[in-house]
Design an enzyme around this catalytic site. Sequence first.
Site, PDB file in Angstrom:
ATOM      1  N   HIS A   1       0.875  -1.165   0.000  1.00 37.63           N
ATOM      2  CA  HIS A   1       0.000   0.000   0.000  1.00 37.63           C
ATOM      3  C   HIS A   1       0.915   1.218   0.000  1.00 37.63           C
ATOM      4  CE1 HIS A   1      -3.165  -2.814   1.796  1.00 37.63           C
ATOM      5  NE2 HIS A   1      -3.456  -2.588   0.530  1.00 37.63           N
TER       6      HIS A   1
ATOM      7  N   GLU B   1       1.585   3.357   3.013  1.00 36.48           N
ATOM      8  CA  GLU B   1       2.090   2.748   4.243  1.00 36.48           C
ATOM      9  C   GLU B   1       3.600   2.630   4.072  1.00 36.48           C
ATOM     10  OE1 GLU B   1      -0.382  -0.744   4.727  1.00 36.48           O
ATOM     11  OE2 GLU B   1      -2.184   0.497   4.511  1.00 36.48           O
TER      12      GLU B   1
ATOM     13  N   HIS C   1       3.066  -3.559   6.486  1.00 32.69           N
ATOM     14  CA  HIS C   1       2.000  -2.577   6.313  1.00 32.69           C
ATOM     15  C   HIS C   1       1.998  -1.590   7.480  1.00 32.69           C
ATOM     16  CE1 HIS C   1      -0.329  -4.602   2.983  1.00 32.69           C
ATOM     17  NE2 HIS C   1       0.551  -5.527   3.304  1.00 32.69           N
TER      18      HIS C   1
ATOM     19  N   GLU D   1       1.715  -5.318  10.687  1.00 27.40           N
ATOM     20  CA  GLU D   1       1.192  -3.953  10.797  1.00 27.40           C
ATOM     21  C   GLU D   1       2.102  -3.230  11.778  1.00 27.40           C
ATOM     22  OE1 GLU D   1      -1.339  -2.677   9.111  1.00 27.40           O
ATOM     23  OE2 GLU D   1      -2.179  -4.481   8.187  1.00 27.40           O
TER      24      GLU D   1
HETATM   25 ZN   LIG Z   1      -1.723  -2.173   4.114  1.00 22.66          ZN
END
Ligand SMILES: [Zn+2]
Length: 684
Positions: free
Chosen positions: A261, A264, A393, A485
């Site tokens: 992404h 990110e 991410h 994350e």
């Molecule tokens: Zn992501």
Amino acid sequence: MDTTEYKTCLTVFTLFGVLLICWCAPQRFCEPGGDNSGRCNNGPDEEKPAVCSEINLGYCNDLDYSRTIFPNILGQQSRHEVESGPEYLLLSVIHGLLNGECSPDIRLLGCSVLAPRCQELPSPAPVKSCRSACEAVRKGCGHAFEGIDMAWPYFLDCDRFFAGEQEGCHDPLAPLRARQEVVFSNLSPDEPSTIIQFTYHSNAQMYSVLKRTAAKCSHISRTYSIGRSTEGKDLLAIEFTDNPGGHELLEPEIKLVGNMHGNEVLGRQLLLYLAQYLCSEYLLGNQRIQTLVNTTRIHILASMNPDGYELAAAEGHELNGWTVGRTNAQNLDLNRNFPDLTSILYRNRRIKRFRTDHIPIPDSYWFGKIASETYAVMKWIRSVPFVQSASLHGGELVISYPFDFSRHLHEERMFSPTPDEQAFKQLARTYADSHASMADNNTERCGASFIRSGGIINGALWYSFPGGMSDFNYLHTNCLEITVELGCDKFPSEEELYPEWLRNKEALLSFMESVHRGIKGVVKDEEGYGIKGASVSVRGIRKDVTTAEEGDYWRLMNSGTHIISASAKGYSKVSKRIYLPAHMEKAWRVNFVLKKVPVQPVGPDYHLFLRSSLDTYDRFDPYNHFQSYGRSEPGEPREPREPREPGMGGEPGMGGEWQEKEKPWWWNYFTQAGVSAPTWLLRN
Ligand SMILES: [Zn+2]
């Protein structure tokens, strides 16, 4: 001049006498050995005696002498000629081009050629700089030039423009070295030994850092492209291993992917720091890093979505909200764009012989919109026998692991484990527990609570989505991928980058080391040849791994007693019982030798577990160009292209664009400045 020219000169001399002086006299200004830049022809035939004068060159004002002389060592006649030449321009931008590396060494060395020290007695004359200083700089900085695809500048040719000690040379770097020794003696032993710039990197800077790192550590590293983004940017990966360029028998391969992404961005930066850290620490003799690199093949794709990053970075950290730059340039969310094999599994899971591995890509997928980034990564995943992977991410602080897609269509949050739930949990734990605060109970979360699960969660239990990269890795290949994350802030401020590196460094290292957990081995036939594509299964886990090119395999597993079997078409099945202790230093070796047997007729549901050999990928791959990512010849271009002349055909709108790409990114620095094009900076 060669003999023919010489004869021509003689002939001209006999015919036109004086004219010859104008043509041949400037050769007096040339260095022995000649100057292929043609620079020797512009010196006027002056009889004026040379004198020492003040240097007065802004970028050379820190030389340890103040007087120089013209013509200089290159034959340049005046300060003005030096200032308007590409050599001086190069010295003025070299700090930026090399990102501070080899600075100010290169600049001072170059200055000592453009503005050599003037010696007054017995008569004013230039003093050449020491060849030994030039050679030391070339040895230490050659890789930095390679890293940005720049040739070593001709005027820093140590043989031509420098002199030996016995000739009374000047060492332009002596004061610099004295200063550095003072700095080093003041460094405390706790200072970080690896110098990394903890700032954000544009795409161009990212490519440059990766290439320079690979050049600096060329014995353990190289960069390679896995494809291009929608807008044509390179998806540049870097690998680290003791023998870069190819798979080694029984050496596990892992990958780390950042910036899927585009907004990110922390993972992208962490991976750039990691690459530099691995290189520097390896060179410094860090035992842990050397062991890791020597026993593992590590692939790092810092940015899977450089187009999205560009959009997000244009907004910057202050303004970037939740979504700008998340998708690729076609507005596709790359983590929803992979083939949804999870649904296929759920539909067929009650069929007795249906297995959870190597599910082919359905035809229907190829009729949808496939991002070029997704396509490149699929090709990559299929061509390297990855064992484990992490996708980095942002937006939460948690590790999630497959399945990401819920077992029940209408259950948005439902625990949906894979057959490898235990291995995945341990993999996720490895990262979360080594992270500074991920597994912490009192860490403030970004919205959701993962306290009870200690900072890890099954993806579908968190929130369900189809078409994710991790599910695809698991169901299509041997690879186990977790999603990391990294924190609530998708685009943290620059001051946060160094603390974030500290929070994640141990987690990244532990994660990479954990690939040496479980079992590995070779499946061979009775003649000792490895069998490619054999299945290795574990009783009770409905997911096989398949062997790589030379029959080697890896299987992440937790401790305990297991029954392992190996089988291959045309061979008998062999089973072994093994016991894995709780603490394993390295993977347990379990080898198999299979006997040839007559091929069994296939049952009616055979099509349900067709292996990837009959996969639709090959039929639908529009270019049918699998790259093996194998060993390439040193210096061999990966995608050779014919250079095009301006306006000489090529696709409309494409010709110019490609042509721009032919030249390295720094080329514009020179052409826009209006100096004569320094083609001597182009490699080959
Ligand atoms: Zn992501």
